[in-house]
Design an enzyme around this catalytic site. Structure first.
Site, mmCIF file in Angstrom:
data_model
loop_
_atom_site.group_PDB
_atom_site.id
_atom_site.type_symbol
_atom_site.label_atom_id
_atom_site.label_comp_id
_atom_site.label_asym_id
_atom_site.label_seq_id
_atom_site.Cartn_x
_atom_site.Cartn_y
_atom_site.Cartn_z
ATOM 1 N N ASP A 42 0.838 -1.201 0.000
ATOM 2 C CA ASP A 42 0.000 0.000 0.000
ATOM 3 C C ASP A 42 0.875 1.253 0.000
ATOM 4 O OD1 ASP A 42 -2.676 1.392 0.467
ATOM 5 O OD2 ASP A 42 -1.511 2.140 2.161
ATOM 6 N N TYR A 75 3.232 9.746 -0.639
ATOM 7 C CA TYR A 75 4.349 9.191 0.130
ATOM 8 C C TYR A 75 5.682 9.403 -0.585
ATOM 9 C CZ TYR A 75 0.482 6.528 2.296
ATOM 10 O OH TYR A 75 -0.705 6.146 2.886
ATOM 11 N N LEU A 110 -2.169 -0.037 14.006
ATOM 12 C CA LEU A 110 -1.553 -0.069 15.336
ATOM 13 C C LEU A 110 -1.625 1.302 16.013
ATOM 14 C CD1 LEU A 110 1.654 -2.113 14.345
ATOM 15 C CD2 LEU A 110 -0.405 -2.985 15.485
ATOM 16 N N LYS A 145 2.709 -0.785 9.047
ATOM 17 C CA LYS A 145 4.002 -0.334 8.527
ATOM 18 C C LYS A 145 5.077 -0.503 9.588
ATOM 19 C CE LYS A 145 6.964 3.272 8.986
ATOM 20 N NZ LYS A 145 7.331 3.974 10.234
HETATM 21 P P1 NDP Z 1 0.827 1.817 12.003
HETATM 22 O O1 NDP Z 1 -0.389 1.756 12.841
HETATM 23 O O2 NDP Z 1 1.082 0.765 10.994
HETATM 24 O O3 NDP Z 1 2.054 1.907 13.014
HETATM 25 C C1 NDP Z 1 3.355 2.115 12.601
HETATM 26 C C2 NDP Z 1 4.192 2.425 13.811
HETATM 27 O O4 NDP Z 1 4.210 1.284 14.675
HETATM 28 C C3 NDP Z 1 5.607 2.762 13.481
HETATM 29 O O5 NDP Z 1 6.051 3.716 14.425
HETATM 30 C C4 NDP Z 1 6.334 1.426 13.690
HETATM 31 O O6 NDP Z 1 7.666 1.689 14.096
HETATM 32 C C5 NDP Z 1 5.540 0.807 14.816
HETATM 33 N N1 NDP Z 1 5.477 -0.661 14.691
HETATM 34 C C6 NDP Z 1 5.097 -1.378 13.616
HETATM 35 N N2 NDP Z 1 5.152 -2.695 13.872
HETATM 36 C C7 NDP Z 1 5.571 -2.816 15.153
HETATM 37 C C8 NDP Z 1 5.836 -3.931 15.989
HETATM 38 N N3 NDP Z 1 5.664 -5.173 15.554
HETATM 39 N N4 NDP Z 1 6.260 -3.682 17.253
HETATM 40 C C9 NDP Z 1 6.441 -2.430 17.707
HETATM 41 N N5 NDP Z 1 6.205 -1.326 16.958
HETATM 42 C C10 NDP Z 1 5.773 -1.518 15.679
HETATM 43 O O7 NDP Z 1 0.857 3.289 11.370
HETATM 44 P P2 NDP Z 1 0.997 3.955 9.941
HETATM 45 O O8 NDP Z 1 0.523 5.340 10.133
HETATM 46 O O9 NDP Z 1 2.299 3.758 9.336
HETATM 47 O O10 NDP Z 1 -0.097 3.205 9.059
HETATM 48 C C11 NDP Z 1 0.143 2.047 8.302
HETATM 49 C C12 NDP Z 1 -0.081 2.317 6.837
HETATM 50 O O11 NDP Z 1 -1.403 2.807 6.611
HETATM 51 C C13 NDP Z 1 0.816 3.410 6.246
HETATM 52 O O12 NDP Z 1 2.131 2.987 6.049
HETATM 53 C C14 NDP Z 1 0.060 3.707 4.984
HETATM 54 O O13 NDP Z 1 0.300 2.708 4.014
HETATM 55 C C15 NDP Z 1 -1.393 3.660 5.475
HETATM 56 N N6 NDP Z 1 -1.887 4.996 5.861
HETATM 57 C C16 NDP Z 1 -2.869 5.546 5.084
HETATM 58 C C17 NDP Z 1 -3.381 6.786 5.371
HETATM 59 C C18 NDP Z 1 -4.453 7.332 4.512
HETATM 60 O O14 NDP Z 1 -4.793 8.521 4.639
HETATM 61 N N7 NDP Z 1 -5.013 6.570 3.610
HETATM 62 C C19 NDP Z 1 -2.884 7.587 6.505
HETATM 63 C C20 NDP Z 1 -1.864 6.917 7.292
HETATM 64 C C21 NDP Z 1 -1.419 5.666 6.965
HETATM 65 P P3 NDP Z 1 8.943 1.226 13.199
HETATM 66 O O15 NDP Z 1 8.656 1.641 11.790
HETATM 67 O O16 NDP Z 1 10.091 1.947 13.828
HETATM 68 O O17 NDP Z 1 9.012 -0.267 13.364
#
Ligand code: NDP
Length: 276
Positions: A48, A53, A193, A233
């Site tokens: 995704d 991005y 998350l 992510k």
């Molecule tokens: P997430 O809810 O996926 O959380 C990501 C965060 O959690 C990062 O800080 C990551 O840190 C941490 N994390 C991930 N896996 C773990 C784990 N197993 N243990 C501990 N910490 C963890 O947030 P996102 O905002 O990134 O959302 C996911 C995706 O949703 C985005 O990448 C995008 O593709 C989509 N999105 C879409 C939007 C829209 O408007 N359509 C808006 C926002 C997001 P680290 O990377 O350091 O591991």
């Protein structure tokens, strides 16, 4: 290489979408290339991204480098609100395809309704044209409230397949979810998350201990059992892997109720109506 680790959801237009995908928001091109390659090699089959991005070329390189056949991968991108409008939406799709190095998208989304611009219905007509022309297989949207979806249904000839919304145990979006159910729209959770903020919640760590799983896996499993598609992510390969190991255990009915009871209508991002 493991494949097909995620079940597939059947979309209203007949296409199948893996339930689990990798999100790559706030990942630069070089990291996106490496992470997408790693995720695909590890069995992920949905990626995704979004024009906003600024990493579509890295994502495309990762797909090519992985060696996984194109028809096994489900690629989603979205156009940003500056490209709302009929002609701009058509051009935005062609640009994304070029950056990704792909001939078609599995799913193209309107990233944000930006309701005050009053252009998302024009964009929807362009999305229908892109689908008709074979540049995209499924069309959908992100951050649409039921009131925005109602306007789409007034003018649509093609069914919206997916609405990607912020969704996690702190933001259960029950009104949006039940609207999706009545309209046959598949729900996809962004920030599943809560951007990592929910991972310290004590009620989750207890459940995690009982399954010998991580808190992240418990939250993601809650989404899976609710029937949502998820795109967590992480920039760390070990977490990308961890977030995919969700299909060898079940939360009990009581645990599902406990997690669903955590809702407090907490958004990590903007309300869709507030961003124009
Ligand atoms: P997430 O809810 O996926 O959380 C990501 C965060 O959690 C990062 O800080 C990551 O840190 C941490 N994390 C991930 N896996 C773990 C784990 N197993 N243990 C501990 N910490 C963890 O947030 P996102 O905002 O990134 O959302 C996911 C995706 O949703 C985005 O990448 C995008 O593709 C989509 N999105 C879409 C939007 C829209 O408007 N359509 C808006 C926002 C997001 P680290 O990377 O350091 O591991």
């Amino acid at each position: 290489m493991r494949s097909n680790l995620s079940p597939r959801l059947i979309l209203a237009d007949g296409h199948e979408m893996p339930q689990l995908g990798l999100g790559v928001y706030k990942v630069d091109n070089d990291s996106a290339r490496d992470l997408v390659d790693f995720a695909l090699q590890s069995g992920y089959r949905l990626i995704d991204t979004a024009a906003m991005y600024d990493n579509e070329s890295g994502v495309g390189e990762g797909i090519a480098r992985s060696g996984v056949p194109r028809d096994e991968i489900f690629v989603t991108t979205k156009f940003w609100m500056d490209d709302l409008g009929y002609e701009k939406t058509l051009a935005a799709c062609v640009k994304s395809l070029k950056l990704l190095g792909l001939e078609y998208l599995d799913l193209y989304m309107i990233h944000w309704p930006a309701p005050e611009r009053e252009l998302y219905t024009d964009s929807w007509k362009a999305m229908e044209k892109l689908r008709q022309d074979g540049l995209v297989h499924s069309i959908g949207m992100s951050n649409f409230h039921p009131e925005h979806l109602n306007r789409i249904f007034e003018i649509a000839t093609a069914q919206p397949a997916v609405n990607q919304v912020e969704l996690h145990p702190w933001l259960s979006q029950e009104d949006v979810i039940s609207y999706h159910a009545t309209r046959g729209i598949t729900t996809q959770a962004w920030s599943p998350l809560a951007r990592g903020q929910i991972l310290d919640a004590p009620e989750l760590s207890e459940i995690a201990r009982s399954h010998e799983k991580s808190v992240s896996q418990i939250v993601l499993r809650w989404h899976v059992q609710r029937g949502y598609s998820i795109v967590p992510k992480s920039v760390r390969p070990e977490r990308v892997l961890e977030n995919s190991l969700l299909f060898d255990f079940d939360l009990t009915a009581d645990q599902m109720v406990t997690i669903s009871g955590m809702n407090r209508n907490f958004r990590t991002g903007a309300d869709p109506n507030d961003r124009n």
